[in-house]
Design a protein around this motif. Structure first.
Motif, PDB file in Angstrom:
ATOM      1  N   GLU A 191      33.183 -63.325 -25.601  1.00  0.00           N
ATOM      2  CA  GLU A 191      32.220 -63.706 -24.564  1.00  0.00           C
ATOM      3  C   GLU A 191      32.273 -65.197 -24.245  1.00  0.00           C
ATOM      4  N   ARG A 216      25.099 -64.646 -19.325  1.00  0.00           N
ATOM      5  CA  ARG A 216      24.508 -63.345 -18.975  1.00  0.00           C
ATOM      6  C   ARG A 216      25.542 -62.426 -18.318  1.00  0.00           C
ATOM      7  N   GLU A 219      27.950 -61.239 -21.007  1.00  0.00           N
ATOM      8  CA  GLU A 219      27.333 -60.217 -21.865  1.00  0.00           C
ATOM      9  C   GLU A 219      27.358 -58.847 -21.197  1.00  0.00           C
ATOM     10  N   LYS A 220      27.136 -58.815 -19.874  1.00  0.00           N
ATOM     11  CA  LYS A 220      27.113 -57.550 -19.123  1.00  0.00           C
ATOM     12  C   LYS A 220      28.514 -56.993 -18.867  1.00  0.00           C
ATOM     13  N   SER A 221      29.524 -57.826 -19.050  1.00  0.00           N
ATOM     14  CA  SER A 221      30.897 -57.437 -18.673  1.00  0.00           C
ATOM     15  C   SER A 221      31.554 -56.487 -19.660  1.00  0.00           C
ATOM     16  N   SER A 231      31.883 -59.542 -10.998  1.00  0.00           N
ATOM     17  CA  SER A 231      30.412 -59.626 -10.986  1.00  0.00           C
ATOM     18  C   SER A 231      29.954 -60.999 -10.529  1.00  0.00           C
ATOM     19  N   PRO A 250      24.855 -54.140 -11.368  1.00  0.00           N
ATOM     20  CA  PRO A 250      25.844 -53.250 -11.987  1.00  0.00           C
ATOM     21  C   PRO A 250      26.882 -52.835 -10.957  1.00  0.00           C
TER      22      PRO A 250
END
Length: 354
Positions: A191, A216, A219-221, A231, A250
């Motif tokens: 990350e 952030r 983390e979502k990836s 994103s 998303p």
């Protein structure tokens, strides 16, 4: 141009892989004889970027001058001749293709088309390598017959052709193919590495990033660099200047899967199953891999389930994923999982509430 392409590293030194991997690949290029290579690792880890950087290191900038061809090949399939349409990406030094696009006819792609390409040996010019490189994507999705044909092709045309194989999981590649390649594992970036890349892109684009914003996104990836960059660009399009509480959107297909899960939980009936099938087809037509759909659907359903059902649902998801890998039509297996889930969940509701 999308940022994911605009900021794609072009040299081995700058690709986001372990330093030892880059150095060893450089060493291979400087030697006269480069072996067949198998790159494997999770989606978004940088396998394609690494392969393109390697080709550039081998052949120079001309390896980037590629053309896309949609060609129909006439292939001899025993008693008949069949037409196979295949999209290839090629330069004067390499050809890239995805044999698994041909489905159950993938063995003919390997047997005939790759043989034809492998025969055409390029001339040695100014010290350039005297072989052509074939880049084959998603080799883990090839049938056993195609992989056996691939092994024979690798042996027969090794003087004029080098293969670079690319896949997510090497466990689905036969031992015979793996043993004839130098296996290179590409791990997913951490990350903090993704954060550095996003901050670099932000600086190049002249963007102001709020504290923790890149973290952030990272983390979502799910440790997929490609997804993180996409994103990031989506956030830029939706709202700029960025804010501290800005929602990281998303992927569209993920929202769609979430809707499908909600539909399944609301009603368990043949009519609802038929509606869900249409939505699953929609995802498959838009090239979302079936195993990814099944995994995401399971993830969404588990969020809504009582703990006593989770183990049984996971068992059946694993069962249908395995049958999907052995079968042909992915829709049958995903739909079978949905039907099984509906049966389990309806039984649970009747037992609980009567």
């Amino acid at each position: 141009m999308l940022w994911v392409d605009k900021y794609r590293p072009k040299s081995l030194d700058k690709v986001l892989v372990h330093e030892d991997v880059a150095q060893n690949l450089k060493k291979l290029v400087t030697e006269q004889d480069c072996p067949h290579l198998l790159f494997y690792g999770p989606s978004g880890s940088g396998k394609k970027t690494l392969i393109m950087a390697l080709l550039r290191q081998m052949f120079g900038a001309s390896a980037e001058k590629v053309k896309v061809e949609n060609k129909t090949w006439k292939v001899d399939a025993g008693s008949r001749t069949i037409d196979l349409e295949l999209t290839t990406l090629s330069s004067s030094h390499h050809v890239e293709l995805n044999p698994s696009d041909a489905g159950f006819q993938d063995r003919y792609i390997v047997q005939e088309i790759i043989k034809e390409m492998a025969k055409n040996r390029p001339i040695d010019v100014k010290g350039k390598k005297g072989f052509k490189v074939l880049v084959l994507n998603e080799v883990d999705k090839l049938s056993r017959e195609a992989q056996h044909s691939l092994r024979r092709t690798m042996e027969k045309y090794s003087a004029s052709c080098r293969l670079i194989l690319c896949c997510d999981s090497s466990s689905k590649v036969t031992e015979a193919v793996r043993s004839r390649c130098l296996n290179v594992r590409i791990s997913a970036p951490k990350e903090d590495q993704i954060v550095k890349v996003l901050e670099f892109i932000g600086k190049k684009e002249g963007l102001q990033l709020p504290p923790g914003f890149a973290a952030r996104i990272a983390e979502k990836s799910g440790r997929s660099l490609r997804r993180a960059i996409l994103s990031f660009e989506t956030c830029r399009v939706q709202q700029y200047p960025f804010t501290n509480n800005q929602v990281i959107p998303p992927m569209d297909w993920e929202e769609y899967v979430s809707e499908i899960a909600a539909d399944i939980m609301k009603e368990q009936s043949p009519k609802r199953l038929f509606q869900v099938r249409g939505k699953l087809y929609e995802l498959l037509v838009n090239c979302i891999p079936p195993e990814v759909i099944l995994k995401r659907l399971l993830h969404e359903l588990l969020k809504k389930l009582d703990s006593e059902l989770k183990h049984e649902v996971c068992h059946w998801a694993a069962y249908y994923e395995h049958s999907m890998r052995l079968g042909q039509k992915a829709i049958f297996h995903i739909e079978a999982f949905v039907a099984k889930f509906m049966s389990i969940y309806k039984g649970f509701l009747i037992a609980t509430f009567g």
